[in-house]
Design an enzyme around this catalytic site. Structure first.
Site, PDB file in Angstrom:
ATOM      1  CB  THR A  78      39.236  44.863  32.791  1.00 28.40           C
ATOM      2  OG1 THR A  78      37.903  45.009  33.276  1.00 28.40           O
ATOM      3  CG2 THR A  78      39.655  44.813  31.318  1.00 28.40           C
ATOM      4  N   GLY A  87      40.319  51.923  38.170  1.00 22.10           N
ATOM      5  CA  GLY A  87      40.499  53.097  38.617  1.00 22.10           C
ATOM      6  C   GLY A  87      41.461  53.302  39.871  1.00 22.10           C
ATOM      7  CD  GLU A 122      30.961  47.483  37.098  1.00 17.33           C
ATOM      8  OE1 GLU A 122      31.933  48.243  37.278  1.00 17.33           O
ATOM      9  OE2 GLU A 122      31.232  46.366  37.435  1.00 17.33           O
TER      10      GLU A 122
HETATM   11  C1  LIG Z   1      26.052  52.188  43.369  1.00 13.72           C
HETATM   12  C2  LIG Z   1      27.711  52.442  43.215  1.00 13.72           C
HETATM   13  C3  LIG Z   1      27.887  53.063  42.077  1.00 13.72           C
HETATM   14  C4  LIG Z   1      29.285  52.813  41.951  1.00 13.72           C
HETATM   15  C5  LIG Z   1      29.685  53.420  40.753  1.00 13.72           C
HETATM   16  C6  LIG Z   1      31.105  53.241  40.137  1.00 13.72           C
HETATM   17  C7  LIG Z   1      31.249  53.471  38.806  1.00 13.72           C
HETATM   18  C8  LIG Z   1      32.695  52.966  38.511  1.00 13.72           C
HETATM   19  C9  LIG Z   1      33.167  53.394  37.017  1.00 13.72           C
HETATM   20  C10 LIG Z   1      34.131  52.855  36.453  1.00 13.72           C
HETATM   21  C11 LIG Z   1      34.570  51.419  37.182  1.00 13.72           C
HETATM   22  C12 LIG Z   1      34.291  50.408  36.115  1.00 13.72           C
HETATM   23  C13 LIG Z   1      34.680  49.100  36.613  1.00 13.72           C
HETATM   24  C14 LIG Z   1      34.477  47.885  35.728  1.00 13.72           C
HETATM   25  O1  LIG Z   1      34.266  48.081  34.707  1.00 13.72           O
HETATM   26  S1  LIG Z   1      34.835  46.529  36.606  1.00 13.72           S
HETATM   27  C15 LIG Z   1      34.856  45.269  35.410  1.00 13.72           C
HETATM   28  C16 LIG Z   1      33.502  44.949  34.825  1.00 13.72           C
HETATM   29  N1  LIG Z   1      33.499  43.753  34.104  1.00 13.72           N
HETATM   30  C17 LIG Z   1      32.487  43.534  33.513  1.00 13.72           C
HETATM   31  O2  LIG Z   1      31.285  43.869  33.769  1.00 13.72           O
HETATM   32  C18 LIG Z   1      32.542  42.274  32.746  1.00 13.72           C
HETATM   33  C19 LIG Z   1      31.424  41.693  31.832  1.00 13.72           C
HETATM   34  N2  LIG Z   1      31.429  40.523  31.735  1.00 13.72           N
HETATM   35  C20 LIG Z   1      30.454  39.369  32.446  1.00 13.72           C
HETATM   36  O3  LIG Z   1      29.944  40.078  33.394  1.00 13.72           O
HETATM   37  C21 LIG Z   1      30.788  37.937  32.232  1.00 13.72           C
HETATM   38  O4  LIG Z   1      31.901  37.397  31.736  1.00 13.72           O
HETATM   39  C22 LIG Z   1      29.530  37.749  31.496  1.00 13.72           C
HETATM   40  C23 LIG Z   1      28.301  38.052  32.178  1.00 13.72           C
HETATM   41  C24 LIG Z   1      29.327  38.313  30.205  1.00 13.72           C
HETATM   42  C25 LIG Z   1      29.727  36.173  31.204  1.00 13.72           C
HETATM   43  O5  LIG Z   1      29.943  35.364  32.180  1.00 13.72           O
HETATM   44  P1  LIG Z   1      30.325  33.747  32.084  1.00 13.72           P
HETATM   45  O6  LIG Z   1      30.726  33.327  33.318  1.00 13.72           O
HETATM   46  O7  LIG Z   1      30.963  33.587  30.705  1.00 13.72           O
HETATM   47  O8  LIG Z   1      28.734  33.514  32.098  1.00 13.72           O
HETATM   48  P2  LIG Z   1      27.930  32.812  30.807  1.00 13.72           P
HETATM   49  O9  LIG Z   1      27.808  33.599  29.741  1.00 13.72           O
HETATM   50  O10 LIG Z   1      28.519  31.510  30.412  1.00 13.72           O
HETATM   51  O11 LIG Z   1      26.460  32.582  31.817  1.00 13.72           O
HETATM   52  C26 LIG Z   1      26.519  31.601  32.511  1.00 13.72           C
HETATM   53  C27 LIG Z   1      25.355  31.882  33.588  1.00 13.72           C
HETATM   54  O12 LIG Z   1      25.384  32.642  34.637  1.00 13.72           O
HETATM   55  C28 LIG Z   1      24.636  33.766  34.467  1.00 13.72           C
HETATM   56  N3  LIG Z   1      25.405  35.007  35.044  1.00 13.72           N
HETATM   57  C29 LIG Z   1      26.301  35.724  34.539  1.00 13.72           C
HETATM   58  N4  LIG Z   1      26.798  36.683  35.402  1.00 13.72           N
HETATM   59  C30 LIG Z   1      25.821  36.795  36.438  1.00 13.72           C
HETATM   60  C31 LIG Z   1      25.531  37.633  37.565  1.00 13.72           C
HETATM   61  N5  LIG Z   1      26.284  38.643  37.743  1.00 13.72           N
HETATM   62  N6  LIG Z   1      24.817  37.279  38.444  1.00 13.72           N
HETATM   63  C32 LIG Z   1      23.934  35.939  38.030  1.00 13.72           C
HETATM   64  N7  LIG Z   1      24.137  35.249  37.214  1.00 13.72           N
HETATM   65  C33 LIG Z   1      24.803  35.718  36.312  1.00 13.72           C
HETATM   66  C34 LIG Z   1      24.174  34.160  33.261  1.00 13.72           C
HETATM   67  O13 LIG Z   1      22.768  34.446  33.049  1.00 13.72           O
HETATM   68  C35 LIG Z   1      23.937  32.435  32.869  1.00 13.72           C
HETATM   69  O14 LIG Z   1      22.943  31.957  33.351  1.00 13.72           O
HETATM   70  P3  LIG Z   1      22.116  30.621  32.372  1.00 13.72           P
HETATM   71  O15 LIG Z   1      21.824  31.359  31.239  1.00 13.72           O
HETATM   72  O16 LIG Z   1      21.195  30.393  33.278  1.00 13.72           O
HETATM   73  O17 LIG Z   1      23.503  29.669  32.253  1.00 13.72           O
HETATM   74  C1  LIG Z   2      36.476  54.506  31.815  1.00 12.62           C
HETATM   75  C2  LIG Z   2      36.574  52.930  32.234  1.00 12.62           C
HETATM   76  C3  LIG Z   2      36.933  52.538  33.273  1.00 12.62           C
HETATM   77  C4  LIG Z   2      37.000  51.218  33.708  1.00 12.62           C
HETATM   78  N1  LIG Z   2      37.191  50.906  34.988  1.00 12.62           N
HETATM   79  C5  LIG Z   2      37.752  49.727  35.290  1.00 12.62           C
HETATM   80  C6  LIG Z   2      38.072  49.076  36.623  1.00 12.62           C
HETATM   81  O1  LIG Z   2      38.079  50.007  37.665  1.00 12.62           O
HETATM   82  N2  LIG Z   2      38.365  47.951  37.125  1.00 12.62           N
HETATM   83  C7  LIG Z   2      38.282  47.073  36.047  1.00 12.62           C
HETATM   84  O2  LIG Z   2      38.474  45.679  36.238  1.00 12.62           O
HETATM   85  N3  LIG Z   2      37.872  47.288  34.626  1.00 12.62           N
HETATM   86  C8  LIG Z   2      37.548  48.560  34.122  1.00 12.62           C
HETATM   87  N4  LIG Z   2      37.100  48.849  33.102  1.00 12.62           N
HETATM   88  C9  LIG Z   2      37.231  47.931  31.939  1.00 12.62           C
HETATM   89  C10 LIG Z   2      35.795  47.683  31.582  1.00 12.62           C
HETATM   90  O3  LIG Z   2      35.059  46.847  32.604  1.00 12.62           O
HETATM   91  C11 LIG Z   2      36.105  46.827  30.105  1.00 12.62           C
HETATM   92  O4  LIG Z   2      36.460  47.538  29.290  1.00 12.62           O
HETATM   93  C12 LIG Z   2      34.547  46.360  29.576  1.00 12.62           C
HETATM   94  O5  LIG Z   2      34.103  45.154  30.610  1.00 12.62           O
HETATM   95  C13 LIG Z   2      34.563  46.042  28.328  1.00 12.62           C
HETATM   96  O6  LIG Z   2      35.340  45.052  28.170  1.00 12.62           O
HETATM   97  P1  LIG Z   2      36.533  44.871  26.858  1.00 12.62           P
HETATM   98  O7  LIG Z   2      37.462  46.332  26.929  1.00 12.62           O
HETATM   99  O8  LIG Z   2      37.196  43.795  26.822  1.00 12.62           O
HETATM  100  O9  LIG Z   2      35.794  44.947  25.490  1.00 12.62           O
HETATM  101  P2  LIG Z   2      35.593  43.820  24.450  1.00 12.62           P
HETATM  102  O10 LIG Z   2      35.058  42.695  24.981  1.00 12.62           O
HETATM  103  O11 LIG Z   2      36.834  43.611  23.894  1.00 12.62           O
HETATM  104  O12 LIG Z   2      34.594  44.468  23.506  1.00 12.62           O
HETATM  105  C14 LIG Z   2      35.133  44.809  22.120  1.00 12.62           C
HETATM  106  C15 LIG Z   2      33.958  44.588  21.161  1.00 12.62           C
HETATM  107  O13 LIG Z   2      33.890  43.289  21.027  1.00 12.62           O
HETATM  108  C16 LIG Z   2      32.213  42.716  21.319  1.00 12.62           C
HETATM  109  N5  LIG Z   2      32.156  41.492  22.134  1.00 12.62           N
HETATM  110  C17 LIG Z   2      32.974  41.205  22.949  1.00 12.62           C
HETATM  111  N6  LIG Z   2      32.484  39.915  23.263  1.00 12.62           N
HETATM  112  C18 LIG Z   2      31.266  39.722  22.691  1.00 12.62           C
HETATM  113  C19 LIG Z   2      30.538  38.722  22.508  1.00 12.62           C
HETATM  114  N7  LIG Z   2      30.572  37.680  23.553  1.00 12.62           N
HETATM  115  N8  LIG Z   2      29.468  38.615  21.684  1.00 12.62           N
HETATM  116  C20 LIG Z   2      29.363  39.989  21.197  1.00 12.62           C
HETATM  117  N9  LIG Z   2      30.079  40.760  20.890  1.00 12.62           N
HETATM  118  C21 LIG Z   2      31.233  40.821  21.694  1.00 12.62           C
HETATM  119  C22 LIG Z   2      31.835  43.939  22.101  1.00 12.62           C
HETATM  120  O14 LIG Z   2      30.572  44.188  21.954  1.00 12.62           O
HETATM  121  C23 LIG Z   2      32.619  45.144  21.455  1.00 12.62           C
HETATM  122  O15 LIG Z   2      32.007  45.647  20.352  1.00 12.62           O
HETATM  123  C24 LIG Z   2      36.970  50.209  32.846  1.00 12.62           C
HETATM  124  C25 LIG Z   2      36.868  50.691  31.448  1.00 12.62           C
HETATM  125  C26 LIG Z   2      36.775  52.029  30.995  1.00 12.62           C
HETATM  126  C27 LIG Z   2      36.385  52.309  29.663  1.00 12.62           C
END
Ligand SMILES: CCCCCCCC/C=C\C/C=C/C(=O)SCCNC(=O)CCNC(=O)[C@H](O)C(C)(C)COP(=O)(O)OP(=O)(O)OC[C@H]1O[C@@H](n2cnc3c(N)ncnc32)[C@H](O)[C@@H]1OP(=O)(O)O
Ligand SMILES: Cc1cc2nc3c(=O)[nH]c(=O)nc-3n(C[C@H](O)[C@H](O)[C@H](O)COP(=O)(O)OP(=O)(O)OC[C@H]3O[C@@H](n4cnc5c(N)ncnc54)[C@H](O)[C@@H]3O)c2cc1C
Length: 662
Positions: free
Chosen positions: A147, A186, A429
């Protein structure tokens, strides 16, 4: 667990009322008697380490001290894990003892939860051989840096750039804008020396999408940021204070070619880009963690429910009947309504997690044989269950906190922190709405396939059945309710699809029509999740090996979940299923009967989560129910109580009072 000797008499009475064997429930919940024994044994080993005990509650420490204490304890905990592995030749069993030690979130969470799994899942065998031993033994510490300030949800929009330089066979990492700075990972703030950086790959000016790269960002001896690295911590949040979330930017920072994780796509020495079989496999770690989060939701619901149910058994307030003593607040039906759904939901999430874990393992096995057919179903299901369970779990924790009245507002209840940590999973996530819309894409495709009479994947095959069965009368049984939720999902999927078609007929293109239908699409995904949760959990209860006594109570809990959600979403059911007003009245009565039936087992049920006092970390929820004593003991630990008169009296209060006399 503590002995019953000094136990609050209400809790002793509650435990005597229990109609099933709590140990049987514990063993069922955690898998087996052996699993329970091993988990407890490991927890004992951790809790025996004196250095892991905090001198004063974390809340009295500064942000910096909290972090430093967190790192201190995380390193000791890591030694206990290492010693256990050395002695038993296997990893410790799944457990939640980190909660007892770190209280908030470990600064190593991302190392263990995402850095190591990404190397394992995205690295070639050579890359795994190079980094896994070092990472697993903690010679290097890492995080998952995806992110950025400007983009989290839309990861194709990430701005961090990795440009391949064939002359030196290196990638050059750059963060050209403020919004391109990594933000959130993190452990990044001050803990890690490595990270998986997700960046846009450029070769000869051509973009090849986002890929994961390993970058060492701090010197292993001095821990100073390497030249070309700007890194720091992002500051206090609602929770996750000790997770050490950070920011990161690169300025012409070079890493060797072998540092791109190349299991899926490769960059050859000369700069040739070799595409992987499916570019979405780069998103694999996120899918794994989303599955894990469903399991975490079960834990957080269990934790909050244990605290609130035990407290409600101990707490007496007001009268149900004027002639009787003040009632245990757990005897108020409204209190049961607030709390039993948290107990039931924890079991539902646990069963859903086990079901998802199986699906995940199967798909990973298939992918290792280059078979991808079931990946879309896994992605769609993990997205919606993570989204719905995390939001529901957050609400349940908050409801448990509110159900503890004023004392639930005390940090020492551990409910405020638990809420802060649970609710974060709605965002991290994959933000809730964004993930539900991913599932909606899948549902729309499934719907179109259903219209063509094609065979559907198991998790959506009910769409076909619902198409055939829409005229069948409603049945007020658990199986009937499960079908009802499937009809709701069917109805919402169909309505969302038809809305998109309507807008397209009006001349809108598909993307605009999608956006205009997106509230409905999100609701369709939610309904689909609810149908899965109901079906999976009811099937799990029906096929469980529990004794008749336990089975009866588990069925009551599962029915409570089904009935609760029927009543909560009765409008949808009236709209999309054949339920009638009379059915709803019967179910309302049934729901109240279930609350009354579960009431005698409430304490037994939360004891069945087997969460030790140290994990609960709550003045209100301990096994012995010494609620008031603990509240007072904790209050006396306040630094303000370590002096009779605080210096602010002489500095401010007295001068103010004296000025007021003039
Ligand atoms: C067990 C272990 C537990 C450990 C616990 C750890 C907890 C840790 C706590 C906090 C840490 C936090 C970490 C984070 O937050 S890391 C950052 C996480 N970020 C996200 O999750 C971002 C969310 N966004 C996305 O995943 C993508 O941008 C998206 C999926 C929303 C969109 O991706 P994009 O490339 O733009 O795809 P499209 O929308 O165009 O879709 C295309 C196509 O691809 C398919 N698809 C998308 N994602 C996947 C996937 N993961 N696997 C398979 N296929 C995927 C999607 O379905 C579309 O398919 P189509 O309809 O057939 O075209
Ligand atoms: C406690 C915590 C720990 C984290 N740890 C990590 C980490 O270790 N590594 C890492 O990489 N990231 C990490 N993150 C980041 C996290 O993965 C992102 O914050 C999360 O994926 C949401 O993305 P954003 O912040 O860009 O939200 P945004 O996408 O900006 O969301 C803001 C608003 O916009 C809306 N929105 C955005 N896109 C769309 C769409 N296409 N259609 C409709 N509505 C939309 C959402 O629904 C939401 O209401 C962490 C976040 C938190 C809070």
């Amino acid at each position: 667990m503590s002995t019953e000797t000094k136990c609050n008499p209400d809790l002793v009475r509650e435990r005597a009322k229990c109609t099933f064997d709590v140990n049987e429930l514990i063993n069922l919940f955690y898998g087996s008697e052996k699993a329970t024994k091993e988990r407890r044994h490991f927890e004992d080993a951790v809790l025996a380490v004196k250095e892991l005990k905090d001198a004063i509650p974390e809340e009295y420490l500064s942000h910096k001290e909290r972090y430093e204490n967190g790192v201190r304890k995380a390193t000791i905990l890591r030694d206990v894990y290492r010693d256990y592995k050395a002695k038993h030749n296997r990893d410790p069993p799944p457990n939640q003892i980190t909660k007892a030690v770190i209280k908030d979130i470990s600064p190593f969470l991302l190392h263990n939860g995402m850095f190591v799994p990404t190397i394992a899942g995205q690295g070639t065998p050579e890359q795994q051989a190079e980094w896994l031993p070092k990472a697993e033994s903690m010679q290097i510490i890492g995080t998952y840096a995806q992110t950025e300030l400007g983009h989290g949800s839309f990861i194709r929009g990430l701005e961090t750039i990795a440009t391949y330089d064939p002359k030196t066979e290196e990638f050059v990492l750059n963060n050209p804008t403020l919004t391109s700075f990594k933000w959130w990972p993190g452990g990044l703030g001050s803990t890690v020396n490595h990270c998986v950086v997700v960046a846009q790959l450029y070769i000869n000016g051509k973009s090849h999408g986002i890929h994961p790269f390993i970058a060492q960002i701090r010197d292993l001896d001095t821990h100073k940021p390497l030249p070309g690295v700007k890194v720091g911590e992002i500051g206090p949040k609602m929770g996750f204070q000790t997770a050490n979330n950070g920011f990161l930017g690169f300025d012409n920072f070079r890493i060797p070619r072998k540092n791109m994780l190349m299991k899926n796509a490769q960059v050859l020495k000369d700069g040739t880009f070799v595409k992987g079989i499916n570019e979405k496999l780069t998103y694999g770690t996120m899918v794994m963690v989303r599955v894990g989060i469903v399991g975490d939701c079960s834990f957080y619901a269990a934790l909050a429910a244990t605290i609130a149910v035990r407290y409600s058994a101990v707490r007496h307030q007001s009268h149900i009947k004027a002639s009787e003593p003040e009632a245990q607040i757990l005897d108020y039906l409204t209190q049961q309504h607030k709390l039993f759904i948290a107990v039931a939901s924890s079991h539902v999430y646990r069963n859903a997690y086990l079901w998802m874990e199986k699906m995940y393992t199967n798909v990973m096995k298939e992918l290792s044989q280059d078979k991808q057919d079931n990946l879309p179903e896994l992605h769609a299901t993990a997205c919606c269950l993570k989204a719905v369970c995390s939001r529901d779990a957050g609400s349940l924790v908050e409801e448990c906190r509110l159900a503890c009245g004023g004392h639930g507002y005390m940090a020492s209840s551990n409910l405020p922190l638990t809420y802060g940590v649970t609710i974060a999973a709605v965002t991290y996530e994959g933000e809730r709405t964004v993930l539900l819309l991913q599932t909606a894409r899948y549902l729309m495709k499934a719907w179109m396939a259903a219209l063509k009479g094609k065979v559907l994947s198991p998790s959506v095959s009910y769409l076909l059945n619902s198409l055939k069965e829409s005229k069948k009368p409603w049945q007020n049984t658990p199986e009937g309710i499960v079908k009802g939720f499937q009809h709701v999902s069917f109805g919402k999927v169909k309505a969302a699809y038809e809305t998109i078609q309507k807008y397209m007929k009006q001349g809108k293109d598909y993307e605009d029509a999608w956006n205009l239908a997106s509230v409905q699409l999100v609701k369709a995904s939610e309904a689909h999740s609810r149908a899965i949760l109901c079906e999976v959990s009811w099937e799990a209860v029906c096929s469980s090996s529990a004794s008749p006594n336990l089975s009866r109570v588990l069925q009551q809990l599962a029915q409570l979940y089904l009935t609760y959600w029927t009543l909560e979403t009765s409008g949808d059911l009236l709209l999309y299923s054949n339920i009638t007003k009379d059915d709803l009245i019967i179910l309302r009565d049934k729901y109240e009967e279930l609350l009354v039936a579960i009431r005698p087992n409430a304490v037994g049920l939360v004891d069945g989560f087997d969460l030790r006092d140290e994990i609960l970390n709550s003045t209100l929820g301990s096994y012995d129910g010494r609620v008031y004593e603990r509240l007072m003991e904790e209050a006396l630990k306040s630094p303000l109580n370590q002096e009779t008169v605080n210096s602010s009296f002489h500095k401010y209060l007295k001068p103010m009072m004296e000025k007021a006399k003039l």
